[in-house]
Motif scaffolding. Structure first.
Motif, PDB file in Angstrom:
ATOM      1  N   GLY A 116      39.876  25.623  47.526  1.00 15.34           N
ATOM      2  CA  GLY A 116      39.387  25.856  46.172  1.00 15.34           C
ATOM      3  C   GLY A 116      38.144  26.712  46.176  1.00 15.34           C
ATOM      4  N   SER A 117      37.760  27.123  44.986  1.00 15.32           N
ATOM      5  CA  SER A 117      36.654  28.080  44.852  1.00 15.32           C
ATOM      6  C   SER A 117      35.283  27.418  44.895  1.00 15.32           C
ATOM      7  N   ASP A 118      35.203  26.104  44.571  1.00 16.75           N
ATOM      8  CA  ASP A 118      33.912  25.430  44.384  1.00 16.75           C
ATOM      9  C   ASP A 118      33.157  26.090  43.217  1.00 16.75           C
ATOM     10  N   CYS A 119      33.919  26.375  42.149  1.00 20.78           N
ATOM     11  CA  CYS A 119      33.345  27.035  40.973  1.00 20.78           C
ATOM     12  C   CYS A 119      32.303  26.139  40.302  1.00 20.78           C
ATOM     13  N   HIS A 120      31.152  26.714  40.022  1.00 16.04           N
ATOM     14  CA  HIS A 120      30.072  26.003  39.307  1.00 16.04           C
ATOM     15  C   HIS A 120      29.798  26.686  37.967  1.00 16.04           C
ATOM     16  N   GLY A 121      30.837  27.241  37.334  1.00 14.52           N
ATOM     17  CA  GLY A 121      30.613  28.005  36.101  1.00 14.52           C
ATOM     18  C   GLY A 121      29.739  29.199  36.429  1.00 14.52           C
ATOM     19  N   LEU A 122      28.638  29.346  35.682  1.00 12.36           N
ATOM     20  CA  LEU A 122      27.712  30.449  35.961  1.00 12.36           C
ATOM     21  C   LEU A 122      26.557  29.992  36.854  1.00 12.36           C
ATOM     22  N   GLY A 123      26.652  28.739  37.364  1.00 13.11           N
ATOM     23  CA  GLY A 123      25.550  28.139  38.125  1.00 13.11           C
ATOM     24  C   GLY A 123      25.181  28.923  39.370  1.00 13.11           C
ATOM     25  N   LYS A 124      26.143  29.613  39.948  1.00 11.54           N
ATOM     26  CA  LYS A 124      25.853  30.396  41.154  1.00 11.54           C
ATOM     27  C   LYS A 124      25.931  31.885  40.859  1.00 11.54           C
ATOM     28  N   GLY A 125      25.731  32.242  39.596  1.00  9.01           N
ATOM     29  CA  GLY A 125      25.709  33.665  39.249  1.00  9.01           C
ATOM     30  C   GLY A 125      27.008  34.113  38.623  1.00  9.01           C
ATOM     31  N   ARG A 126      28.091  34.087  39.421  1.00  9.43           N
ATOM     32  CA  ARG A 126      29.350  34.518  38.816  1.00  9.43           C
ATOM     33  C   ARG A 126      30.379  33.384  38.843  1.00  9.43           C
ATOM     34  N   VAL A 127      31.334  33.508  37.944  1.00  8.86           N
ATOM     35  CA  VAL A 127      32.348  32.460  37.821  1.00  8.86           C
ATOM     36  C   VAL A 127      33.361  32.611  38.953  1.00  8.86           C
ATOM     37  N   LEU A 128      33.433  31.589  39.801  1.00  6.77           N
ATOM     38  CA  LEU A 128      34.274  31.702  41.004  1.00  6.77           C
ATOM     39  C   LEU A 128      35.691  31.176  40.814  1.00  6.77           C
ATOM     40  N   MET A 129      35.952  30.510  39.697  1.00  7.20           N
ATOM     41  CA  MET A 129      37.266  29.875  39.541  1.00  7.20           C
ATOM     42  C   MET A 129      38.396  30.881  39.807  1.00  7.20           C
ATOM     43  N   GLY A 130      39.358  30.481  40.605  1.00  6.24           N
ATOM     44  CA  GLY A 130      40.491  31.356  40.906  1.00  6.24           C
ATOM     45  C   GLY A 130      40.249  32.320  42.057  1.00  6.24           C
ATOM     46  N   VAL A 131      39.001  32.419  42.533  1.00  8.12           N
ATOM     47  CA  VAL A 131      38.705  33.330  43.648  1.00  8.12           C
ATOM     48  C   VAL A 131      39.372  32.812  44.930  1.00  8.12           C
ATOM     49  N   VAL A 132      39.420  31.480  45.059  1.00  5.53           N
ATOM     50  CA  VAL A 132      40.172  30.863  46.153  1.00  5.53           C
ATOM     51  C   VAL A 132      41.214  29.939  45.524  1.00  5.53           C
ATOM     52  N   THR A 133      42.474  30.162  45.840  1.00  9.83           N
ATOM     53  CA  THR A 133      43.526  29.289  45.312  1.00  9.83           C
ATOM     54  C   THR A 133      44.490  28.931  46.439  1.00  9.83           C
TER      55      THR A 133
END
Ligand code: AMP
Ligand code: FE
Ligand code: FE
Ligand code: ZN
Length: 272
Positions: A241-258
């Protein structure tokens, strides 16, 4: 159609910036079939995410990312298909959240030696509901102009073993595995490449670890290959998974790792 899943997503109930509804809306927009909600030591986003998932046609896996510590090193343990209503597990997470709050005060104290004065109340306000963590502190350091980037806050002050880092999480990775199993979840070691402590992994496997997060935003291809081999060798589940934190780490990571949906099916087969 080939279905994909992002099996590591945070909401604003921990250190993400998206609300459950925003997380699901984004997942739907980028056409993910399935996401796992894995907030740090808190389960309260799962209910709203399940509801939003029904509305938007996104499958939601109830999950958690439990914080543990071994020899002063922070280790994260994912729990998939956790029973979010399990009272004993909720009580254990509440203890971890209390330790998280305490260490925020301790880190703010340590930062004073660097002439950095943060108002704890402001950091708690930024963190909102749910669990507080270092990313909130880092974002406040950035907001107040003490660091040039959020990443700098970790590199200079609050990253593992940096001068203002405070551990004090009173749970071992083995105990985290036990707690997840007791709550009928599937324990999976989160982003081992970030910790760089592969030598600990055999003891987790002996203790009932069921999977490894092989694919992760911070795993270079060589690390993913290494953990893939380790998972196969030990007959463990693989997640990613991406470990998406919304905008918490600058850019939205969702979907970057699937991962492909077949890995979700394997998780389902292993469900208790
Ligand atoms: P905590 O849960 O309070 O120990 O904080 C760990 C969290 O901080 C991780 O889950 C990440 O969200 C975040 N984090 C750790 N290192 C970094 C970094 N270098 N840059 C941005 N965020 C980070
Ligand atoms: Fe986080
Ligand atoms: Fe993590
Ligand atoms: Zn995470």
């Amino acid at each position: 159609m080939y279905r994909t899943a992002d099996l590591h997503v945070h909401t604003n109930f921990s250190d993400g910036t998206f609300s459950p509804e925003e997380v699901i809306q984004h997942a739907s927009k980028i056409k993910l079939s399935c996401i796992a909600i894995c907030d740090h030591d808190v389960l309260d986003a799962i209910g709203p995410c399940l509801a939003a998932g029904e509305k938007y046609g996104v499958e939601v896996i109830p999950g958690v990312e439990v914080t543990a510590e071994k020899q002063g090193c922070e280790i994260h343990m994912l729990g998939f298909y956790i029973d979010r209503k399990d009272e004993a597990f909720r009580a254990k997470l509440a203890q971890l959240c209390a330790q998280r709050e305490k260490r925020i005060y301790d880190m703010i104290d340590k930062l004073k030696k660097h002439k950095i004065n943060l108002d704890p109340g402001e950091v708690f306000k930024l963190s909102g509901k749910g669990s507080i963590g270092r990313l909130h502190l880092a974002r406040m350091l950035y907001k107040k102009g003490y660091v040039a980037t959020v990443d700098d806050a970790f590199r200079k002050y609050i990253g593992n073993n940096k001068s203002c880092y405070v551990g004090k999480i009173n749970l071992t990775p083995e105990e985290a595995i036990d707690e997840i199993i007791k709550a009928r979840g599937i324990p999976v070691l989160a982003h081992p490449g970030v910790m760089g402590k592969d030598e600990f992994i055999p003891s987790y496997i002996k203790h009932g670890l069921m999977g490894i997060e092989v694919y992760h935003t911070d795993h270079p291809p060589a690390a993913a290959r290494r953990y893939e081999a380790m998972a196969k060798e030990n007959n463990l589940l693989m997640t990613g998974g991406s470990d998406c934190h919304g905008l918490g780490k600058g850019r939205v990571l969702m979907g970057v790792v699937t991962v492909g949906y077949e890995l979700v099916e394997r998780l389902k087969d292993a469900r208790r």
